[in-house]
Design a protein around this motif. Structure first.
Motif, PDB file in Angstrom:
ATOM      1  N   GLU A 108       0.820  -1.214   0.000  1.00  0.00           N
ATOM      2  CA  GLU A 108       0.000   0.000   0.000  1.00  0.00           C
ATOM      3  C   GLU A 108       0.851   1.260   0.000  1.00  0.00           C
ATOM      4  OE1 GLU A 108      -3.645   2.087   2.574  1.00  0.00           O
ATOM      5  OE2 GLU A 108      -2.783   0.169   3.241  1.00  0.00           O
ATOM      6  N   GLU A 109       2.070   1.163   0.468  1.00  0.00           N
ATOM      7  CA  GLU A 109       2.948   2.333   0.526  1.00  0.00           C
ATOM      8  C   GLU A 109       3.580   2.650  -0.829  1.00  0.00           C
ATOM      9  OE1 GLU A 109       4.643   2.283   5.069  1.00  0.00           O
ATOM     10  OE2 GLU A 109       5.481   0.812   3.675  1.00  0.00           O
ATOM     11  N   LEU A 110       3.622   1.688  -1.716  1.00  0.00           N
ATOM     12  CA  LEU A 110       4.302   1.875  -3.000  1.00  0.00           C
ATOM     13  C   LEU A 110       3.513   2.802  -3.909  1.00  0.00           C
ATOM     14  CD1 LEU A 110       5.232  -1.862  -3.652  1.00  0.00           C
ATOM     15  CD2 LEU A 110       6.679  -0.098  -2.614  1.00  0.00           C
TER      16      LEU A 110
ATOM     17  N   MET B 198       6.753   5.990   3.879  1.00  0.00           N
ATOM     18  CA  MET B 198       6.136   5.196   4.942  1.00  0.00           C
ATOM     19  C   MET B 198       4.819   5.805   5.415  1.00  0.00           C
ATOM     20  SD  MET B 198       9.355   3.858   7.244  1.00  0.00           S
ATOM     21  CE  MET B 198      10.149   5.453   7.431  1.00  0.00           C
ATOM     22  N   LEU B 199       3.812   4.949   5.544  1.00  0.00           N
ATOM     23  CA  LEU B 199       2.527   5.334   6.110  1.00  0.00           C
ATOM     24  C   LEU B 199       2.524   4.982   7.597  1.00  0.00           C
ATOM     25  CD1 LEU B 199       0.087   3.957   3.356  1.00  0.00           C
ATOM     26  CD2 LEU B 199       0.807   6.342   3.700  1.00  0.00           C
ATOM     27  N   GLU B 200       2.099   5.912   8.417  1.00  0.00           N
ATOM     28  CA  GLU B 200       2.124   5.695   9.862  1.00  0.00           C
ATOM     29  C   GLU B 200       1.340   4.453  10.265  1.00  0.00           C
ATOM     30  OE1 GLU B 200       0.973   8.113  13.981  1.00  0.00           O
ATOM     31  OE2 GLU B 200       0.926   9.127  12.038  1.00  0.00           O
TER      32      GLU B 200
ATOM     33  N   ARG C 186       7.667  -3.336   8.460  1.00  0.00           N
ATOM     34  CA  ARG C 186       8.690  -2.413   8.944  1.00  0.00           C
ATOM     35  C   ARG C 186      10.042  -3.103   9.120  1.00  0.00           C
ATOM     36  NH1 ARG C 186       6.747   0.945   6.988  1.00  0.00           N
ATOM     37  NH2 ARG C 186       5.461   2.649   7.788  1.00  0.00           N
ATOM     38  N   MET C 187      10.048  -4.412   9.130  1.00  0.00           N
ATOM     39  CA  MET C 187      11.307  -5.143   9.257  1.00  0.00           C
ATOM     40  C   MET C 187      12.302  -4.713   8.187  1.00  0.00           C
ATOM     41  SD  MET C 187      11.964  -9.269   8.890  1.00  0.00           S
ATOM     42  CE  MET C 187      11.473  -9.259   7.153  1.00  0.00           C
ATOM     43  N   VAL C 188      11.821  -4.521   6.954  1.00  0.00           N
ATOM     44  CA  VAL C 188      12.755  -4.165   5.887  1.00  0.00           C
ATOM     45  C   VAL C 188      13.321  -2.775   6.091  1.00  0.00           C
ATOM     46  CG1 VAL C 188      11.651  -5.690   4.199  1.00  0.00           C
ATOM     47  CG2 VAL C 188      10.969  -3.289   4.315  1.00  0.00           C
ATOM     48  N   ASN C 189      12.526  -1.866   6.645  1.00  0.00           N
ATOM     49  CA  ASN C 189      13.039  -0.528   6.920  1.00  0.00           C
ATOM     50  C   ASN C 189      14.173  -0.581   7.941  1.00  0.00           C
ATOM     51  OD1 ASN C 189       9.809  -0.141   6.458  1.00  0.00           O
ATOM     52  ND2 ASN C 189      10.982   1.471   5.458  1.00  0.00           N
ATOM     53  N   ARG C 190      14.015  -1.444   8.947  1.00  0.00           N
ATOM     54  CA  ARG C 190      15.076  -1.579   9.956  1.00  0.00           C
ATOM     55  C   ARG C 190      16.325  -2.213   9.348  1.00  0.00           C
ATOM     56  NH1 ARG C 190      10.420  -2.814  13.057  1.00  0.00           N
ATOM     57  NH2 ARG C 190      10.708  -5.063  12.783  1.00  0.00           N
TER      58      ARG C 190
END
Length: 293
Positions: free
Chosen positions: A94-96, A196-198, A206-210
């Motif tokens: 959904e963020e893409l 990123m959507l809150e 969020r794992m990939v962002n970390r």
């Protein structure tokens, strides 16, 4: 060892750069593509005519065939085509944005498809050759936050699986390369991250962002050893359909494939129950797939 000529996309960084350096150092010739020729000035100065270069952005699919034709014209024969160029797009589906989705598919999937299609007439005409398609352990397993990246890698794996069966009769071998995490610039330079959507702060995506921001844990794979294995695979006959590189790749693919196989086996009775009673012999269907392999 017989001298070979290679066509490799994306030789400015990562696996492509390491491969080009190793091959040129051992005496092979390389036709390499980059988006910015200045990124390989040093290699060109060192190896001269043994390194043929062309600018290529795989998203410009209309230009791919012309570059491939010119590479063949320059070298006369190319023994191995390495479809290497690509990158990771990370973020929940959904963020893409539409732009991010199209660019990822154009680069990783359509660009790779068109590169191979452009090379096949040349490989057939010269009596054979080898294709190495860089995939990923992400072509067999999935992680939240990598949906579009996985879509391109699972897609190119299906493409290569079919093409390998189509062209074996022409002495053309195809190999999917499935590396795990490697100490290239994939994580910290080439990867693109969706806005990123809150709402997704509570999602496992969020794992990939970390992972992309955490520099305290290095990837386990050694790019030089992985490239060694890729190069060595070209000497195997018949061509291996897949090579898994990295302990993390082996462990994760083994685990997920085992789960998938167990789930399929549990549905055997259901699957056969949906056939017509007087339908084709299922053993005959199985023989068709075996012959296609």
């Amino acid at each position: 060892m017989t001298k070979k000529r290679w066509l490799i996309t994306g030789i400015s960084t990562g696996f492509g750069r390491v491969m080009a350096e190793q091959l040129l150092a051992r005496g092979d010739d390389v036709a390499g593509t980059v988006r910015d020729l200045s990124a390989v000035d040093g290699l060109k100065a060192q190896y001269g005519d043994r390194l043929w270069l062309a600018e290529l952005d795989l998203t410009n699919t209309a230009s791919i065939r012309g570059v491939v034709d010119r590479a063949w014209s320059a070298f006369g024969r190319i023994d191995v085509v390495v479809s290497n160029a690509g990158y990771g797009l990370m973020g929940a589906a959904e963020e893409l944005t539409d732009e991010l989705i199209e660019h990822q598919i154009d680069t990783n999937l359509l660009g790779s498809i068109q590169l191979i299609r452009a090379a096949l007439p040349h490989l057939r005409a010269q009596g054979g050759g080898r294709i190495l398609q860089l995939s990923s352990m992400g072509g067999q397993v999935t992680f939240p936050g990598g949906s579009l990246y996985h879509a391109t890698k699972w897609g190119i794996e299906g493409f290569i699986e079919a093409v390998a069966q189509e062209v074996a009769v022409f002495n053309i071998g195809c190999t999917l390369v499935e590396p795990g995490g490697a100490r290239t610039d994939f994580r910290y330079r080439s990867a693109r991250v969706a806005p990123m959507l809150e709402s997704y702060d509570v999602s496992p995506s969020r794992m990939v962002n970390r992972i992309l921001t955490d520099r305290t844990h290095q990837s386990p794979g050694d790019p030089a050893k992985m490239v060694d294995a890729m190069i060595a695979s070209v000497e195997q006959n018949p061509a291996p359909r897949r090579i898994a590189l990295g302990g993390d790749a082996y462990q994760m693919m083994h685990a997920q494939l085992s789960v998938r196989l167990a789930a399929l086996e549990a549905q055997r009775e259901l699957a056969f129950s949906t056939d017509f009673a007087d339908g084709p012999d299922n053993d005959q269907k199985s023989r068709w797939f075996e012959e296609a392999e």
